[in-house]
Design a protein around this motif. Structure first.
Motif, short mmCIF file in Angstrom:
data_model
loop_
_atom_site.label_atom_id
_atom_site.label_comp_id
_atom_site.label_asym_id
_atom_site.label_seq_id
_atom_site.Cartn_x
_atom_site.Cartn_y
_atom_site.Cartn_z
N SER A 181 11.89 2.97 1.28
CA SER A 181 12.22 1.57 1.64
C SER A 181 11.90 1.31 3.11
O SER A 181 11.41 0.23 3.47
CB SER A 181 13.69 1.29 1.35
N THR A 182 12.18 2.30 3.97
CA THR A 182 11.88 2.15 5.39
C THR A 182 10.38 2.04 5.60
O THR A 182 9.90 1.19 6.37
CB THR A 182 12.42 3.36 6.18
N LEU A 183 9.60 2.88 4.90
CA LEU A 183 8.14 2.82 5.02
C LEU A 183 7.61 1.48 4.49
O LEU A 183 6.70 0.89 5.08
CB LEU A 183 7.50 3.99 4.27
N MET A 184 8.19 0.99 3.38
CA MET A 184 7.78 -0.32 2.86
C MET A 184 7.97 -1.40 3.91
O MET A 184 7.09 -2.25 4.12
CB MET A 184 8.60 -0.67 1.61
N GLY A 185 9.12 -1.38 4.57
CA GLY A 185 9.40 -2.38 5.61
C GLY A 185 8.41 -2.29 6.76
O GLY A 185 7.96 -3.31 7.29
N MET A 186 8.05 -1.06 7.14
CA MET A 186 7.08 -0.86 8.23
C MET A 186 5.72 -1.44 7.84
O MET A 186 5.03 -2.05 8.66
CB MET A 186 6.95 0.63 8.55
N ILE A 187 5.32 -1.24 6.57
CA ILE A 187 4.02 -1.74 6.11
C ILE A 187 4.02 -3.27 6.07
O ILE A 187 3.06 -3.92 6.49
CB ILE A 187 3.68 -1.14 4.73
N VAL A 188 5.12 -3.87 5.57
CA VAL A 188 5.19 -5.34 5.50
C VAL A 188 5.14 -5.94 6.90
O VAL A 188 4.42 -6.92 7.15
CB VAL A 188 6.47 -5.79 4.75
N ARG A 189 5.89 -5.36 7.84
CA ARG A 189 5.91 -5.90 9.20
C ARG A 189 4.60 -5.63 9.94
O ARG A 189 4.13 -6.45 10.72
CB ARG A 189 7.06 -5.28 10.00
N GLY A 190 4.00 -4.46 9.71
CA GLY A 190 2.84 -4.06 10.51
C GLY A 190 1.50 -4.46 9.96
O GLY A 190 0.50 -4.38 10.68
N SER A 191 1.42 -4.88 8.70
CA SER A 191 0.12 -5.21 8.11
C SER A 191 -0.40 -6.54 8.68
O SER A 191 0.37 -7.39 9.10
CB SER A 191 0.22 -5.30 6.59
N ASP A 192 -1.74 -6.67 8.64
CA ASP A 192 -2.34 -7.90 9.17
C ASP A 192 -2.68 -8.89 8.07
O ASP A 192 -3.52 -9.77 8.25
CB ASP A 192 -3.61 -7.57 9.99
N ALA A 193 -2.04 -8.76 6.90
CA ALA A 193 -2.30 -9.69 5.78
C ALA A 193 -1.62 -11.03 6.05
O ALA A 193 -0.47 -11.07 6.50
CB ALA A 193 -1.77 -9.10 4.48
N PRO A 194 -2.31 -12.15 5.77
CA PRO A 194 -1.70 -13.46 5.99
C PRO A 194 -0.61 -13.81 4.98
O PRO A 194 0.24 -14.65 5.25
CB PRO A 194 -2.87 -14.43 5.86
N ILE A 195 -0.63 -13.17 3.80
CA ILE A 195 0.37 -13.41 2.77
C ILE A 195 0.93 -12.07 2.30
O ILE A 195 0.17 -11.11 2.09
CB ILE A 195 -0.22 -14.16 1.55
N LYS A 196 2.25 -12.00 2.12
CA LYS A 196 2.89 -10.75 1.68
C LYS A 196 3.82 -11.05 0.50
O LYS A 196 4.67 -11.94 0.59
CB LYS A 196 3.68 -10.14 2.84
N VAL A 197 3.61 -10.33 -0.59
CA VAL A 197 4.43 -10.50 -1.79
C VAL A 197 5.14 -9.18 -2.06
O VAL A 197 4.50 -8.14 -2.21
CB VAL A 197 3.57 -10.90 -3.01
N VAL A 198 6.48 -9.22 -2.12
CA VAL A 198 7.28 -8.01 -2.32
C VAL A 198 8.05 -8.16 -3.64
O VAL A 198 8.77 -9.14 -3.84
CB VAL A 198 8.27 -7.79 -1.16
N ALA A 199 7.87 -7.19 -4.53
CA ALA A 199 8.59 -7.19 -5.81
C ALA A 199 9.61 -6.05 -5.79
O ALA A 199 9.23 -4.88 -5.68
CB ALA A 199 7.60 -7.00 -6.96
N LEU A 200 10.89 -6.40 -5.88
CA LEU A 200 11.96 -5.40 -5.93
C LEU A 200 12.45 -5.35 -7.37
O LEU A 200 13.20 -6.22 -7.81
CB LEU A 200 13.09 -5.78 -4.96
#
Length: 439
Positions: free
Chosen positions: A171-190
């Protein structure tokens, strides 16, 4: 006037004129008859006693009898309740207004911020991108994590798995990827996670920032059908933005809970269990979801990270094994590295990116090979080094590995709130490995 009001009320419910009748009901399957249906038709069941509504899907047909898997709990319903076809079908409303919101698989808001408007209907189930319409993965997709950008570089449109046991730090790594990625749109499915983890993930791992982010939630207390189609609904949202020629980051946690939901559905319908109780449909469902991610010619891309929970840290688990064969790379998180205090605990030697060689420079590639070789030497000789049985000077390459041990461990370690772009990570790695362009 009374009839006009009644007509408006009925039309707003999306009921068909014809209806069937419930003849048998249990906790997981409702048996009905009297209605002409097809597999995957959406139906609504209306309780005669309480006027409760329940949405379900036709999952099996036997002559004039059909079987419905409910999207919610069946308490309060009984034999004789009416079954209507839902004219809306298996579609969800999608649109730009979803950005910054937390929703359920039907796109109903659960964040208390009011209704979502300005949307159009999109089917949950779609065919994956055709093989010959897939674009070449030739651009780097930076995630802001040094160990991934530097040593497991991923590209736009790539599908990767994050394989981890419980409590290792996915979960921590997921958060790092969402915050650090340069994608203009982010979709997270929990999907299938504990309800407590949803606000915790948003506040702790994302810092409460949902800018350009959509979060789709189906928790463990939701029905198996909600958990199953929650994943497909999230992918439909990502596809909506991809069709606008945008690059989308898609993260799903977790594939294992998704497969478990299909296991519950399949076993309730009488499918034979195979390895670890998974019916065949659980394994065939994975490519139907995962192959929808990717890069499509003339459109945008969906770069996907799917987390896979490894029960007992067993990489031969059927879901992990099937996922690895479908995905374009795998990132393995190590419990041993967590114990040593190395975060994120990415096990470089057990992880791989299948497109990395095509998207990084030759200089960068040589630095990656050298890092992996030195790191392997350290792991193979760790016991000898610790007990003092190795004499320095016996192996020149191992000597270099020992000298660089601390800086290599520093390179793969990173604070959860720190991000570093791809160019900086690759330059640091090249400098660390002392690889020259002329080499």
């Amino acid at each position: 006037m009374v009839f006009a009001s009644l007509k408006d009320k009925i039309s707003s419910k999306n009921y068909s004129v014809a209806f069937g009748e419930v003849v048998k009901i249990n906790a997981t399957v409702i048996t009905a008859r009297g209605l002409s249906v097809s597999i995957s038709d959406m139906v609504k069941i209306l309780s005669n006693d309480t006027n409760q509504e329940l949405v379900g899907m036709v999952t099996e047909i036997d002559g004039s009898t059909f079987f419905i898997t409910p999207f919610s709990f069946v308490e309060g319903f009984s034999s004789g309740d009416k079954v209507f076809l839902d004219s809306m079908g298996l579609n969800i409303p999608v649109g730009d207004s979803l950005l910054g919101r937390v929703v359920d698989p039907f796109m109903r808001p659960i964040d208390g911020k009011g209704s979502i408007k300005d949307s159009k209907l999109s089917p949950i189930i779609k065919a994956p991108i055709e093989a010959m319409k897939r674009g070449m993965i030739d651009e780097v997709f930076s995630v802001g994590v040094k160990s991934i950008d530097g040593l497991l570089t991923c590209g736009k449109g790539q599908k990767l798995g994050i394989f981890a046991g419980s409590g290792v730090g996915k979960s921590t790594l997921m958060g790092m990827i969402v915050r650090g990625s340069d994608a203009p749109i982010k979709v997270v499915a929990l999907i299938g996670e504990r309800g407590r983890e949803v606000p915790e993930f948003i506040e702790k791992n994302l810092g409460g920032d949902l800018t350009n982010t959509v979060i789709i939630v189906a928790t463990s207390d939701d029905s198996p059908l909600m958990r199953k189609y929650g994943a497909f609904a999230a992918m439909s949202v990502a596809e909506f933005f991809k069709d606008q020629q945008l690059d989308v980051l898609f993260i799903m946690d977790s594939v294992t809970r998704f497969a478990m939901a299909q296991r519950e559905i399949g076993l309730a319908l009488g499918e034979p269990p195979t390895s670890k109780g998974y019916p065949p449909s659980s394994l065939t469902l994975l490519p139907q979801l995962m192959e929808r991610a990717g890069k499509e010619e003339g459109k945008g891309s969906i770069t996907a990270f799917f987390t896979v929970l490894i029960e007992g840290d067993d990489m031969s688990d059927p879901i992990a094994d099937q996922s690895r064969s479908i995905l374009d790379g795998h990132i393995v998180l190590s419990r041993e590295m967590t114990d040593f205090g190395i975060y994120p605990p990415v096990h470089i030697l057990n992880s791989a990116s299948r497109v990395m060689n095509d998207i990084i420079s030759e200089e960068h590639f040589r630095a990656v090979l050298k890092f992996r070789r030195l790191y392997t030497l350290l792991k193979e000789n760790e016991t000898l080094i610790r007990i003092g049985a190795y004499t320095k000077g016996s192996d020149e390459e191992l000597d270099e590995a020992i000298d660089k041990k601390s800086v290599m461990e520093k390179f793969i370690s990173q604070g959860s709130m720190y991000q570093e772009d791809f160019e900086t990570s690759s330059a640091t790695l090249i400098e660390l490995m002392q690889v020259s362009p002329a080499q």
